[in-house]
Design a protein around this motif. Sequence first.
Motif, PDB file in Angstrom:
ATOM      1  N   ARG A 103      -6.037   2.765  -5.454  1.00  0.00           N
ATOM      2  CA  ARG A 103      -5.107   3.140  -5.367  1.00  0.00           C
ATOM      3  C   ARG A 103      -3.856   3.542  -6.363  1.00  0.00           C
ATOM      4  N   LYS A 104      -3.687   2.412  -6.441  1.00  0.00           N
ATOM      5  CA  LYS A 104      -2.397   2.162  -7.416  1.00  0.00           C
ATOM      6  C   LYS A 104      -2.881   2.451  -9.237  1.00  0.00           C
ATOM      7  N   VAL A 105      -3.934   2.691  -9.879  1.00  0.00           N
ATOM      8  CA  VAL A 105      -4.428   3.074 -10.658  1.00  0.00           C
ATOM      9  C   VAL A 105      -4.130   4.551 -10.454  1.00  0.00           C
ATOM     10  N   ARG A 158     -16.283  -0.112  -9.051  1.00  0.00           N
ATOM     11  CA  ARG A 158     -16.440   0.262  -9.765  1.00  0.00           C
ATOM     12  C   ARG A 158     -17.655   1.793  -8.611  1.00  0.00           C
ATOM     13  N   ALA A 159     -17.831   1.683  -8.278  1.00  0.00           N
ATOM     14  CA  ALA A 159     -17.964   2.964  -6.487  1.00  0.00           C
ATOM     15  C   ALA A 159     -17.002   3.534  -6.594  1.00  0.00           C
ATOM     16  N   HIS A 160     -15.994   2.692  -5.889  1.00  0.00           N
ATOM     17  CA  HIS A 160     -15.074   3.466  -5.355  1.00  0.00           C
ATOM     18  C   HIS A 160     -14.290   4.029  -5.990  1.00  0.00           C
ATOM     19  N   ALA A 161     -13.795   3.391  -7.628  1.00  0.00           N
ATOM     20  CA  ALA A 161     -13.122   3.864  -8.039  1.00  0.00           C
ATOM     21  C   ALA A 161     -13.868   5.721  -9.050  1.00  0.00           C
ATOM     22  N   ALA A 162     -14.961   4.753  -8.772  1.00  0.00           N
ATOM     23  CA  ALA A 162     -15.241   6.832  -9.616  1.00  0.00           C
ATOM     24  C   ALA A 162     -16.078   7.445  -7.984  1.00  0.00           C
ATOM     25  N   GLU A 163     -16.089   6.848  -6.702  1.00  0.00           N
ATOM     26  CA  GLU A 163     -15.095   8.896  -5.601  1.00  0.00           C
ATOM     27  C   GLU A 163     -13.855   9.245  -5.923  1.00  0.00           C
ATOM     28  N   ILE A 164     -13.224   8.127  -6.210  1.00  0.00           N
ATOM     29  CA  ILE A 164     -11.483   8.339  -5.430  1.00  0.00           C
ATOM     30  C   ILE A 164     -11.235   9.585  -7.415  1.00  0.00           C
ATOM     31  N   ARG A 192       0.318  -1.477  -0.034  1.00  0.00           N
ATOM     32  CA  ARG A 192       0.433   0.348   0.098  1.00  0.00           C
ATOM     33  C   ARG A 192       0.868   1.221  -0.237  1.00  0.00           C
ATOM     34  N   GLN A 193       2.173   1.309   0.934  1.00  0.00           N
ATOM     35  CA  GLN A 193       2.699   2.136   1.212  1.00  0.00           C
ATOM     36  C   GLN A 193       3.562   2.464  -0.312  1.00  0.00           C
ATOM     37  N   LYS A 194       3.718   1.268  -0.854  1.00  0.00           N
ATOM     38  CA  LYS A 194       4.858   1.696  -2.154  1.00  0.00           C
ATOM     39  C   LYS A 194       4.430   2.685  -2.831  1.00  0.00           C
ATOM     40  N   LYS A 195       5.546   3.262  -3.320  1.00  0.00           N
ATOM     41  CA  LYS A 195       5.155   4.495  -4.904  1.00  0.00           C
ATOM     42  C   LYS A 195       5.623   3.543  -5.731  1.00  0.00           C
ATOM     43  N   SER A 196       4.983   2.159  -5.948  1.00  0.00           N
ATOM     44  CA  SER A 196       4.960   1.563  -7.574  1.00  0.00           C
ATOM     45  C   SER A 196       3.727   1.187  -7.734  1.00  0.00           C
TER      46      SER A 196
END
Length: 335
Positions: A253-255, A280-286, A204-208
């Motif tokens: 988070r990663k995309v 789909r819902a979470h992606a729309a929100e973020i 999660r914290q990795k910037k990859s």
Amino acid sequence: MIVLGIESSCDETAASVVDGNRVLSDVVSSQVDVHKIYGGVVPELASRNHIVSVAPVIETALKEANTSLSDLDGIVATSGPGLLGSLVIGLQAAKTLSYATQLPFVGVNHLRGHLLAARIQDETDTPIPEFPYMALLASGGHTGVYHVRDWNDIECLGETRDDAAGEAFDKVAKLLGLGYPGGPVIDRMAATEGDEISFPQALRQKKSYEFSFSGVKTAVAQHVHAIDGAPGESEMFAIVRGFQKSVVEILVRKVVLAARQKQVSRVVLAGGVAANSGLRAHAAEICTQNDLTLFAPPRKRCTDNASMIAYAGLLSLQAGERSGFDISPKANWPL
Ligand SMILES: Nc1ncnc2c1ncn2[C@@H]1O[C@H](COP(=O)(O)OP(=O)(O)OP(=O)(O)O)[C@@H](O)[C@H]1O
Ligand SMILES: [Mg+2]
């Protein structure tokens, strides 16, 4: 340009006729009932069932599109990645039709099909992403973030180190006795309101842009084993909600991280897991929070279908690409 596409890389025998990015027919014969009792796809059975289905599926696709072979400008088939015994059936059918009709033929990468599926115009008002876009491909065999600069200029920025997201859904469902395939049933259960168990999100914290899903699967297994006896209904729902949340949050988070870092304003969802309503819902929100435009294609364009293969092949044929009859199916074929 009108093209026939054939898809047989796993357990769906599919054929489609497309005219540009418009779908004239889209036929999918699923073998899910054949494999259900085994809790996963049995390659030998998949291959045998493709042999039975491929000709009728092609005939139906041509009929539903009101076309005949003489109306076509080309023939396309998935040539990898996937199960070799499955791929060879669709590929051989396409080669045979091309040989008999003298129509140009091209073999297509299944992942490219998934990544371009969002550009298919299913309804006249479907918003279509322009290039470039950042795509999350999450399916039964692959999970990664792809920078799609153009139809033939696609860079994989990071992939899963172990299980694919869809594989994690299927394995967790099996572990919980929820049947196969796991994605749709987990999706329905997780959509209910209630408690959720917290499960880890690897890297999660990795910037990859890499993922890892074997840890969350093990965490679910350990949680279940720690319960005295089988989990009750409310416990089961809490596990499922927590598992889906863990997977969905890390995928989005990663995309989104990739889109921001590469300064790409469009995010596209692709692959069977993109059918997930929580994702789909979470992606729309973020995406809204980050000023990104999200493109989540209809669910039938996320799971395996031949329209995405026909469309990807049509673009190759338009660019003058051709495959010889000597091409072989490829089990592994990174983009
Ligand atoms: N609603 C859903 N929620 C989560 N996962 C889902 C949902 N619907 C389907 N899936 C998952 O999607 C996967 C199938 O996707 P797809 O057909 O794209 O994979 P595949 O073709 O087998 O793999 P690949 O495309 O990597 O070769 C399965 O693992 C299935 O559980
Ligand atoms: Mg697929």
